[in-house]
Structure formats: structure tokens, C-alpha cells
Design an enzyme around this catalytic site. Structure first.
Site, PDB file in Angstrom:
ATOM      1  N   ARG A 129      56.169  32.169  27.243  1.00 35.21           N
ATOM      2  CA  ARG A 129      55.737  33.422  26.586  1.00 35.21           C
ATOM      3  C   ARG A 129      54.233  33.635  26.625  1.00 35.21           C
ATOM      4  NH1 ARG A 129      59.756  31.603  23.230  1.00 35.21           N
ATOM      5  NH2 ARG A 129      61.661  32.821  23.423  1.00 35.21           N
ATOM      6  N   LYS A 151      46.739  44.326  34.509  1.00 34.10           N
ATOM      7  CA  LYS A 151      48.065  44.709  35.022  1.00 34.10           C
ATOM      8  C   LYS A 151      48.550  43.589  35.925  1.00 34.10           C
ATOM      9  CE  LYS A 151      47.948  49.674  35.694  1.00 34.10           C
ATOM     10  NZ  LYS A 151      48.450  50.622  36.682  1.00 34.10           N
ATOM     11  N   GLU A 193      38.473  51.346  47.327  1.00 33.77           N
ATOM     12  CA  GLU A 193      38.528  51.419  45.849  1.00 33.77           C
ATOM     13  C   GLU A 193      37.119  51.578  45.257  1.00 33.77           C
ATOM     14  OE1 GLU A 193      41.291  51.640  44.095  1.00 33.77           O
ATOM     15  OE2 GLU A 193      42.883  50.685  45.257  1.00 33.77           O
ATOM     16  N   LYS A 235      35.566  50.082  35.702  1.00 40.17           N
ATOM     17  CA  LYS A 235      36.949  49.747  35.355  1.00 40.17           C
ATOM     18  C   LYS A 235      37.021  49.198  33.928  1.00 40.17           C
ATOM     19  CE  LYS A 235      41.348  48.280  36.900  1.00 40.17           C
ATOM     20  NZ  LYS A 235      42.224  47.632  37.839  1.00 40.17           N
ATOM     21  N   GLU A 245      47.299  52.369  29.718  1.00 44.03           N
ATOM     22  CA  GLU A 245      47.515  53.526  30.580  1.00 44.03           C
ATOM     23  C   GLU A 245      48.315  54.632  29.910  1.00 44.03           C
ATOM     24  OE1 GLU A 245      47.957  52.483  34.732  1.00 44.03           O
ATOM     25  OE2 GLU A 245      49.160  54.269  35.051  1.00 44.03           O
ATOM     26  N   ARG A 249      43.211  56.008  31.525  1.00 47.51           N
ATOM     27  CA  ARG A 249      43.334  55.032  32.612  1.00 47.51           C
ATOM     28  C   ARG A 249      43.956  55.651  33.865  1.00 47.51           C
ATOM     29  NH1 ARG A 249      44.732  48.581  32.027  1.00 47.51           N
ATOM     30  NH2 ARG A 249      44.770  48.147  34.237  1.00 47.51           N
ATOM     31  N   ASN A 253      44.061  56.234  39.143  1.00 43.33           N
ATOM     32  CA  ASN A 253      45.063  56.513  40.173  1.00 43.33           C
ATOM     33  C   ASN A 253      44.621  57.610  41.142  1.00 43.33           C
ATOM     34  OD1 ASN A 253      46.802  54.581  39.176  1.00 43.33           O
ATOM     35  ND2 ASN A 253      47.717  55.994  37.706  1.00 43.33           N
ATOM     36  N   HIS A 256      45.988  57.808  44.640  1.00 43.11           N
ATOM     37  CA  HIS A 256      47.147  56.912  44.708  1.00 43.11           C
ATOM     38  C   HIS A 256      48.487  57.641  44.797  1.00 43.11           C
ATOM     39  CE1 HIS A 256      44.133  53.939  43.862  1.00 43.11           C
ATOM     40  NE2 HIS A 256      45.011  52.965  43.775  1.00 43.11           N
ATOM     41  N   HIS A 260      50.165  55.866  47.677  1.00 41.40           N
ATOM     42  CA  HIS A 260      51.382  55.052  47.567  1.00 41.40           C
ATOM     43  C   HIS A 260      52.473  55.575  48.491  1.00 41.40           C
ATOM     44  CE1 HIS A 260      50.282  53.388  43.332  1.00 41.40           C
ATOM     45  NE2 HIS A 260      49.968  52.536  44.282  1.00 41.40           N
ATOM     46  N   HIS A 273      46.341  48.803  51.339  1.00 45.56           N
ATOM     47  CA  HIS A 273      46.327  49.651  50.146  1.00 45.56           C
ATOM     48  C   HIS A 273      45.066  50.539  50.113  1.00 45.56           C
ATOM     49  CE1 HIS A 273      46.996  50.858  46.002  1.00 45.56           C
ATOM     50  NE2 HIS A 273      45.780  50.436  45.703  1.00 45.56           N
TER      51      HIS A 273
HETATM   52  N1  LIG Z   1      46.770  44.632  39.185  1.00 45.38           N
HETATM   53  C1  LIG Z   1      46.099  45.664  39.591  1.00 45.38           C
HETATM   54  O1  LIG Z   1      45.486  46.389  38.791  1.00 45.38           O
HETATM   55  C2  LIG Z   1      46.064  45.965  41.065  1.00 45.38           C
HETATM   56  C3  LIG Z   1      45.197  46.948  41.551  1.00 45.38           C
HETATM   57  C4  LIG Z   1      45.144  47.171  42.920  1.00 45.38           C
HETATM   58  C5  LIG Z   1      45.953  46.432  43.781  1.00 45.38           C
HETATM   59  N2  LIG Z   1      46.775  45.475  43.269  1.00 45.38           N
HETATM   60  C6  LIG Z   1      47.627  44.670  44.158  1.00 45.38           C
HETATM   61  O2  LIG Z   1      46.780  43.901  45.004  1.00 45.38           O
HETATM   62  C7  LIG Z   1      47.506  43.537  46.168  1.00 45.38           C
HETATM   63  C8  LIG Z   1      46.599  43.654  47.372  1.00 45.38           C
HETATM   64  O3  LIG Z   1      45.514  42.769  47.200  1.00 45.38           O
HETATM   65  P1  LIG Z   1      44.517  42.390  48.402  1.00 45.38           P
HETATM   66  O4  LIG Z   1      44.150  43.615  49.131  1.00 45.38           O
HETATM   67  O5  LIG Z   1      43.449  41.546  47.816  1.00 45.38           O
HETATM   68  O6  LIG Z   1      45.448  41.590  49.419  1.00 45.38           O
HETATM   69  P2  LIG Z   1      45.892  40.060  49.502  1.00 45.38           P
HETATM   70  O7  LIG Z   1      45.880  39.424  48.176  1.00 45.38           O
HETATM   71  O8  LIG Z   1      47.182  40.034  50.251  1.00 45.38           O
HETATM   72  O9  LIG Z   1      44.752  39.418  50.408  1.00 45.38           O
HETATM   73  C9  LIG Z   1      44.578  39.889  51.739  1.00 45.38           C
HETATM   74  C10 LIG Z   1      44.466  38.740  52.721  1.00 45.38           C
HETATM   75  O10 LIG Z   1      43.207  38.123  52.597  1.00 45.38           O
HETATM   76  C11 LIG Z   1      43.339  36.698  52.593  1.00 45.38           C
HETATM   77  N3  LIG Z   1      42.190  36.209  51.824  1.00 45.38           N
HETATM   78  C12 LIG Z   1      41.985  36.291  50.498  1.00 45.38           C
HETATM   79  N4  LIG Z   1      40.752  35.886  50.188  1.00 45.38           N
HETATM   80  C13 LIG Z   1      40.155  35.521  51.348  1.00 45.38           C
HETATM   81  C14 LIG Z   1      38.861  35.042  51.684  1.00 45.38           C
HETATM   82  N5  LIG Z   1      37.893  34.899  50.762  1.00 45.38           N
HETATM   83  N6  LIG Z   1      38.601  34.766  52.994  1.00 45.38           N
HETATM   84  C15 LIG Z   1      39.554  34.967  53.931  1.00 45.38           C
HETATM   85  N7  LIG Z   1      40.778  35.446  53.684  1.00 45.38           N
HETATM   86  C16 LIG Z   1      41.074  35.713  52.399  1.00 45.38           C
HETATM   87  C17 LIG Z   1      44.691  36.472  51.969  1.00 45.38           C
HETATM   88  O11 LIG Z   1      45.213  35.227  52.341  1.00 45.38           O
HETATM   89  C18 LIG Z   1      45.497  37.629  52.539  1.00 45.38           C
HETATM   90  O12 LIG Z   1      46.007  37.312  53.798  1.00 45.38           O
HETATM   91  C19 LIG Z   1      48.731  44.424  46.205  1.00 45.38           C
HETATM   92  O13 LIG Z   1      49.861  43.656  45.878  1.00 45.38           O
HETATM   93  C20 LIG Z   1      48.480  45.458  45.107  1.00 45.38           C
HETATM   94  O14 LIG Z   1      49.673  45.917  44.491  1.00 45.38           O
HETATM   95  C21 LIG Z   1      46.847  45.238  41.930  1.00 45.38           C
HETATM   96 ZN   LIG Z   2      44.518  50.942  44.102  1.00 45.66          ZN
END
Ligand SMILES: NC(=O)c1ccc[n+]([C@@H]2O[C@H](COP(=O)([O-])OP(=O)(O)OC[C@H]3O[C@@H](n4cnc5c(N)ncnc54)[C@H](O)[C@@H]3O)[C@@H](O)[C@H]2O)c1
Ligand SMILES: [Zn+2]
Length: 371
Positions: A129, A151, A193, A235, A245, A249, A253, A256, A260, A273
Site C-alpha cells: 500500500r 502520475k 515538452e 510543472k 487534474e 493541470r 495536455n 496531447h 495521443h 511521444h
Molecule cells: N507520468 C507522467 O506524468 C508522464 C508524462 C509524460 C510521459 N510519460 C510516459 O513516459 C514514457 C516515455 O518516456 P521516455 O520518453 O523517457 O522513454 P523511455 O523511458 O522509453 O526512454 C527512452 C529510451 O532511452 C533509453 N535511455 C534512458 N536514459 C538513457 C540515457 N541517459 N542514455 C541512453 N539511453 C537512455 C531507454 O533505455 C529507452 O530505450 C511513456 O510511457 C509516457 O506515457 C509519463
Molecule cells: Zn506529454
């Protein structure tokens, strides 16, 4: 919106004020060397579990473990890729924590991009939990966006981020030097972003980006530090005002609604993304232009900046009908009617806008959607 204290333009430390869920965000090069003290002070003395990808571990895990000194610490590996944000992978991590004897004092450390942050955060929110968790983001997207705000989620087949929680980290440690090893496309996608943050809340940041596309493209550390700090400050302000949200908040988006839908239509992994959000922001600006609620130069400035950052601004090889149907079935869509965050000028947006279908269609066709 209030400015974060201390002044985020000059300081490497920001605070997200959320009462007893408040936490600090540290942004500075070489930060991992201080990880032990910072983590102990915010998340407690419990045993630490680093959740990371093998690649990130190979590149940067040594620096993090070194920074943890002699504190007990185990590393749990997760393969790369959006598919790993799954209930199945979460269950594997719950099992690994149980096998290691982790109790409610255990500290989960998300060491990776948004995939690791969302997954490890979800596991932290649910294991016993809730156990403390710390974000150590290693992609630009995670440093400027996903590591802040609480999130956390996993995907289920056909629905991204459907199962999740609002669960704040105890601490965020963003070291811009970790981004040197990021693939060029992943780095650029994160800039999408950053542009969004300027467009929704900070005209000065937007102008700064317009004037500094070259140092950003070269990953000049002071330039990265600046955009990470400004983005986190924006942020943090939005999250403080609306943690769950229910109102403000939603401005995060921007880009988005269409973004999306483009990600879904292209098939996950085809468009990053941040790339989809880049096109989505242009779509929103064109829609606002067609409605007459925003001067045309806003869309023009967005396109010019995104082009200079080598982010896409047009829709390639996607039928209009599929984009529209993806937009209608998005989980944020109310009664099948998509809502848009529309710009009014650079730095000011209006959330919750319903837009007549023919306007959306015209804008998407203008951007290159096929009939
Ligand atoms: N929680 C939130 O508020 C929020 C907001 C936006 C996006 N997201 C989520 O984030 C995700 C996308 O995240 P992302 O774009 O960081 O992609 P990711 O986490 O898949 O990372 C992209 C790639 O970079 C590699 N990598 C990471 N750090 C590295 C480094 N320092 N050097 C070399 N390679 C590295 C990873 O292994 C991966 O292959 C999605 O699932 C999306 O839904 C969440
Ligand atoms: Zn985003």
C-alpha cells in the site's frame, strides 16, 4: 501562478508544495555524488532498490551506486520499451521486492526515462500500500515532465496509462549530464515538452528557446540545465495548484489531444511521444486560428521553433478517419467529444475547449492527414 521559491532561473533546487506530500527537485550536473544524503533525508534510511534498464545501468549505474556510498542497495533490471509498462512487469517487481524481504521502509529508486518512472512509481504506490520512491530521471522527457507530478501508471492492452495512481515521489534528482548518452531522437522528443511548457505558461522561456536552438541541439549543459529548471518550475506550479487534474493541470495536455491520437494511429513506438505532441501543438494552434481565438503568428512561431529543433510539425501517412476515431476513444474524451487546450497567445492557453468537428477536420487535413 506563483513563482517557485527559490528563484528557479538561478537555483538548482525547487520545491513542489503539496502539504505533507511536498518534495524537492534538484537540478544540477554531478548531483548523483550527493545521492546518499539527499535520499536518506527525504525517503528514510530503508534499503534501496534501483529500478532501471540494463543499458542505463551500464552507462550510469556506477555513478548512482557510488553516490549511495555504503547504504544497502539492490538493482532490479527491466528491459527497455513501452511494453514493459505492464501489470505483468509490475507483478514481477512486486515478487522481486517480496523475495528480497522489502518491507514498508524500502525505498524504490526509478532510474531511467518515463517508462521506468511510471512503472517503478506504480509499483511503489501499490507494494504494501505504498513505499517511498525517488525519481532519478535519465531522459530529457523524464527530467522536464514525467518525473514531476506524481502520475504513475501501467498500460493494459489497447489502453495506455489506464491503470495508475497519483503518488508523489519523495525527491527528484535531475542531473543534465546523464543526457549526453541519450539517442538523438529521444533527446529531441524531450524538447517537444519543453516547447509545450513555454507555449502554455512562459513566453520568456519560449523566446529563450527561439534564441538558443543551437546550444540546445549541441546539448550544451548550461542550456539543458536552464530548460530543465524552467520546465520543472512550471510543472511544479501547475501541480501545486491542481495535484489531481481537476482543473488547471489540464493545460499540461496542450498538444496531447491530437498527439495521443497520432501515437495510437501510428502504432506505439513509431512516433515518439514528444514528436506526436509537437504535431499536436501545431494542430491546436491551427484550430485556434480557424476559430479566430488566436492570432496566426502563434502557429507560425510554433512551427518555426519546432522545425529549428528538428521536431515534426506535419502529419505523414495517416488517414483522417483513423485519427478522429482514436481521438473519440481516448480515455480523457467525455461522451465521445474531444476537448482541446487551445492557445490564445504564446504563454497563455485555454483548457477544456469543445471544437466543432469540421474545424478539427480542416486543421488535420491542412497538416497533411490523408482522406
Ligand atoms: N507520468 C507522467 O506524468 C508522464 C508524462 C509524460 C510521459 N510519460 C510516459 O513516459 C514514457 C516515455 O518516456 P521516455 O520518453 O523517457 O522513454 P523511455 O523511458 O522509453 O526512454 C527512452 C529510451 O532511452 C533509453 N535511455 C534512458 N536514459 C538513457 C540515457 N541517459 N542514455 C541512453 N539511453 C537512455 C531507454 O533505455 C529507452 O530505450 C511513456 O510511457 C509516457 O506515457 C509519463
Ligand atoms: Zn506529454
Amino acid at each position: 501562478m506563483r513563482n517557485s521559491q527559490p528563484d528557479p532561473r538561478t537555483s538548482g533546487q525547487l520545491r513542489v508544495d503539496l502539504g505533507d506530500r511536498s518534495y524537492d527537485i534538484h537540478v544540477s550536473p554531478g548531483l548523483l555524488a550527493r545521492a546518499d544524503d539527499l535520499i536518506a533525508a527525504s525517503a528514510g534510511p530503508g534499503p534501496r532498490f534501483i529500478v532501471t534498464h540494463p543499458t542505463v545501468d551500464r552507462l550510469h549505474g556506477g555513478a548512482l551506486r557510488e553516490g549511495m556510498g555504503s547504504s544497502p542497495c539492490q538493482t532490479l533490471h527491466v528491459p527497455s520499451g513501452e511494453r514493459q509498462k505492464s501489470v505483468r512487469r509490475a507483478a514481477a517487481l512486486w515478487g522481486a521486492l517480496l523475495a528480497a524481504g522489502a518491507d514498508r521502509g524500502a525505498v524504490l529508486i526509478a532510474f531511467g526515462g518515463g517508462v521506468i518512472g511510471d512503472l517503478a512509481g506504480f509499483v511503489a504506490a501499490t507494494y504494501m500500500r505504498g513505499v517511498p520512491f525517488v525519481q532519478v530521471p535519465t531522459t530529457l522527457l523524464a527530467q522536464v515532465d514525467s518525473s514531476v507530478g506524481g502520475k504513475v501508471a501501467v498500460n493494459i492492452p489497447g489502453a495506455k496509462n489506464l491503470v495508475g495512481a497519483f503518488y508523489q515521489p519523495r525527491l527528484v534528482l535531475a542531473d543534465p549530464t546523464l543526457l549526453k548518452t541519450l539517442r538523438a531522437r529521444d533527446y529531441r522528443a524531450g524538447l517537444g515538452e519543453v516547447v509545450k511548457h513555454g507555449a502554455i505558461a512562459d513566453a520568456d522561456l519560449f523566446s529563450w528557446l527561439e534564441a538558443n536552438t543551437r546550444p540546445l541541439a549541441r546539448r550544451h549543459p548550461p542550456a539543458i540545465s536552464h530548460v530543465v529548471r524552467r520546465s520543472c518550475a512550471i510543472k511544479a506550479d501547475v501541480v501545486r495548484a491542481d495535484e489531481r487534474e481537476s482543473g488547471l493541470r489540464a493545460i499540461l495536455n496542450f498538444g496531447h489531444t491530437v498527439g495521443h491520437a497520432l501515437e495510437t494511429t501510428a502504432g506505439y513506438g513509431v512516433l515518439r511521444h514528444g514528436e506526436a505532441v509537437a504535431i499536436g501543438m501545431v494542430a491546436a494552434a491551427r484550430i485556434a486560428g480557424l476559430l479566430g481565438t488566436c492570432p496566426p503568428h502563434v502557429a507560425d512561431r510554433l512551427v518555426a521553433l519546432l522545425d529549428a529543433l528538428r521536431l515534426p510539425t506535419r502529419i505523414a501517412h495517416m488517414p483522417l478517419s483513423r485519427i478522429l476515431s482514436a481521438m473519440r476513444s481516448d480515455k480523457k474524451t467525455l461522451r465521445g467529444i474531444p476537448r482541446f487546450v487551445l492557445p490564445r497567445e504564446i504563454g497563455v492557453v485555454q483548457p477544456g475547449c469543445e471544437v466543432p468537428a469540421h474545424i478539427v477536420e480542416t486543421a488535420l487535413l491542412q497538416l497533411g492527414a490523408s482522406t
